[in-house]
Design a protein around this motif. Structure first.
Motif, PDB file in Angstrom:
ATOM      1  N   PHE A  16      27.853  15.553  99.914  1.00  0.00           N
ATOM      2  CA  PHE A  16      29.120  16.210 100.234  1.00  0.00           C
ATOM      3  C   PHE A  16      29.969  15.263 101.068  1.00  0.00           C
ATOM      4  O   PHE A  16      29.494  14.660 102.023  1.00  0.00           O
ATOM      5  CB  PHE A  16      28.909  17.519 100.996  1.00  0.00           C
ATOM      6  N   ASN A  17      31.250  15.165 100.704  1.00  0.00           N
ATOM      7  CA  ASN A  17      32.175  14.244 101.359  1.00  0.00           C
ATOM      8  C   ASN A  17      32.818  14.913 102.577  1.00  0.00           C
ATOM      9  O   ASN A  17      33.761  15.690 102.449  1.00  0.00           O
ATOM     10  CB  ASN A  17      33.249  13.807 100.358  1.00  0.00           C
ATOM     11  N   PHE A  18      32.308  14.599 103.764  1.00  0.00           N
ATOM     12  CA  PHE A  18      32.836  15.184 104.995  1.00  0.00           C
ATOM     13  C   PHE A  18      34.078  14.454 105.501  1.00  0.00           C
ATOM     14  O   PHE A  18      34.715  14.915 106.445  1.00  0.00           O
ATOM     15  CB  PHE A  18      31.762  15.169 106.088  1.00  0.00           C
ATOM     16  N   GLU A  19      34.411  13.334 104.894  1.00  0.00           N
ATOM     17  CA  GLU A  19      35.597  12.589 105.317  1.00  0.00           C
ATOM     18  C   GLU A  19      36.856  13.071 104.608  1.00  0.00           C
ATOM     19  O   GLU A  19      37.968  12.936 105.124  1.00  0.00           O
ATOM     20  CB  GLU A  19      35.402  11.095 105.043  1.00  0.00           C
ATOM     21  N   SER A  20      36.690  13.636 103.415  1.00  0.00           N
ATOM     22  CA  SER A  20      37.831  14.073 102.614  1.00  0.00           C
ATOM     23  C   SER A  20      38.414  15.381 103.144  1.00  0.00           C
ATOM     24  O   SER A  20      37.739  16.411 103.182  1.00  0.00           O
ATOM     25  CB  SER A  20      37.400  14.262 101.153  1.00  0.00           C
ATOM     26  N   LYS A  21      39.683  15.356 103.531  1.00  0.00           N
ATOM     27  CA  LYS A  21      40.341  16.572 104.002  1.00  0.00           C
ATOM     28  C   LYS A  21      40.439  17.603 102.880  1.00  0.00           C
ATOM     29  O   LYS A  21      40.375  18.810 103.126  1.00  0.00           O
ATOM     30  CB  LYS A  21      41.734  16.237 104.537  1.00  0.00           C
ATOM     31  N   TYR A  22      40.598  17.115 101.649  1.00  0.00           N
ATOM     32  CA  TYR A  22      40.667  18.023 100.501  1.00  0.00           C
ATOM     33  C   TYR A  22      39.346  18.772 100.335  1.00  0.00           C
ATOM     34  O   TYR A  22      39.328  19.993 100.136  1.00  0.00           O
ATOM     35  CB  TYR A  22      40.989  17.225  99.239  1.00  0.00           C
ATOM     36  N   CYS A  23      38.238  18.044 100.417  1.00  0.00           N
ATOM     37  CA  CYS A  23      36.921  18.677 100.267  1.00  0.00           C
ATOM     38  C   CYS A  23      36.651  19.662 101.398  1.00  0.00           C
ATOM     39  O   CYS A  23      36.140  20.763 101.169  1.00  0.00           O
ATOM     40  CB  CYS A  23      35.827  17.612 100.246  1.00  0.00           C
ATOM     41  N   ILE A  24      36.975  19.238 102.612  1.00  0.00           N
ATOM     42  CA  ILE A  24      36.739  20.097 103.772  1.00  0.00           C
ATOM     43  C   ILE A  24      37.527  21.396 103.647  1.00  0.00           C
ATOM     44  O   ILE A  24      37.022  22.486 103.931  1.00  0.00           O
ATOM     45  CB  ILE A  24      37.124  19.354 105.070  1.00  0.00           C
ATOM     46  N   ARG A  25      38.763  21.279 103.186  1.00  0.00           N
ATOM     47  CA  ARG A  25      39.587  22.480 103.060  1.00  0.00           C
ATOM     48  C   ARG A  25      39.103  23.367 101.914  1.00  0.00           C
ATOM     49  O   ARG A  25      38.957  24.579 102.065  1.00  0.00           O
ATOM     50  CB  ARG A  25      41.047  22.090 102.835  1.00  0.00           C
TER      51      ARG A  25
END
Length: 259
Positions: A243-252
């Motif tokens: 899981f990409n914790f750096e991506s704001k898109y993924c987090i949102r």
């Protein structure tokens, strides 16, 4: 493909799909989970670093990966982010459902099909219950059964995907259901992915040098501190969920975090 064999596979898929539907109510509650993203990632990263980064022997790293992954998943309680397990006939895949309604598009890529789309069918059914439609793309160099099977849910590509285009060896499923190394034409995986969101990855152990590549790959991910590596599992090859914790898109989209 022989009609009888294909029909048996479809009946088996339909039956298991019906049985697994009872799990939907539990799995779909994962979209309501709330948690501290930074705290979970910090605890996981600290644990996985302590357990794996010191190992220099590729064989030992390969053998220890699953145990370290499962240990650190528990220590950091990573299931709080809403990881759901989807079961194929001989393996497990992990997903996180979008926490925001109709925050699309939703695309799922199956890299290696292995005559089994049960997890994809479960994902499609659960996502529909959340009001989301999913577009499926599947790639497998062996079209036998895979073509007809995957075309029931999405678009099938008779391709082997790799780090770069060219001819190289791949572990492929043969007609008797076993795996065998075979020289295949590979297509650069970047043709399929521009941005990695969350994905289940399999790393095969067919050659000793692959274990070294695996160790380098995992250590690089840990040291970069961008991705969480969860759900480590081993059967013939190592599996993991990133899981990409750096991506704001993924987090949102997947964790409902706007910071």
């Amino acid at each position: 493909m022989e009609p009888l064999l294909y029909n048996l596979i479809i009946l088996k898929e339909d039956y298991k799909d019906w049985v697994e539907a009872e799990q939907d109510e539990i799995d779909l509650k994962s979209v309501f989970k709330r948690f501290s993203t930074n705290h979970i990632f910090y605890k996981w990263h600290t644990c996985i670093s302590e357990n794996l980064l010191w190992i220099e022997d590729a064989e030992k790293f390969w053998d220890e990966f699953m145990f370290a992954s499962q240990k650190c998943d528990l220590r950091a309680n990573v299931n709080q982010i809403g990881i759901v397990t989807l079961k194929n006939y001989d393996e497990q895949k992990h997903v996180v459902f979008p926490k925001i309604y109709n925050f699309g598009p939703h695309n799922l890529f199956s890299i290696g099909i292995g005559r089994d789309i049960q997890a994809e069918r479960q994902f499609r059914r659960k996502m529909r219950k959340l009001g989301n439609n999913v577009t499926f793309y599947g790639a497998d160099p062996v079209s036998y059964i895979n073509d007809d099977l995957y075309s029931r849910i999405g678009t099938y590509f008779p391709l082997a995907l790799g780090a770069q285009s060219g001819i190289s060896s791949a572990m492929v499923m043969i007609e008797d259901g076993g795996y065998r190394p075979k020289s295949m034409i590979h297509v650069d995986i970047l043709y399929f992915f521009k941005n990695l969101l969350n994905v289940t990855i399999h790393k095969h152990q067919d050659y000793p040098e692959r274990k070294t590549e695996f160790m380098v790959f995992v250590k690089r991910i840990i040291e970069e501190k961008r991705f969480g590596i969860f759900g480590g599992d081993q059967y013939i090859h190592n599996r993991m969920f990133l899981f990409n914790f750096e991506s704001k898109y993924c987090i949102r989209k997947f964790l409902n975090k706007f910071a």
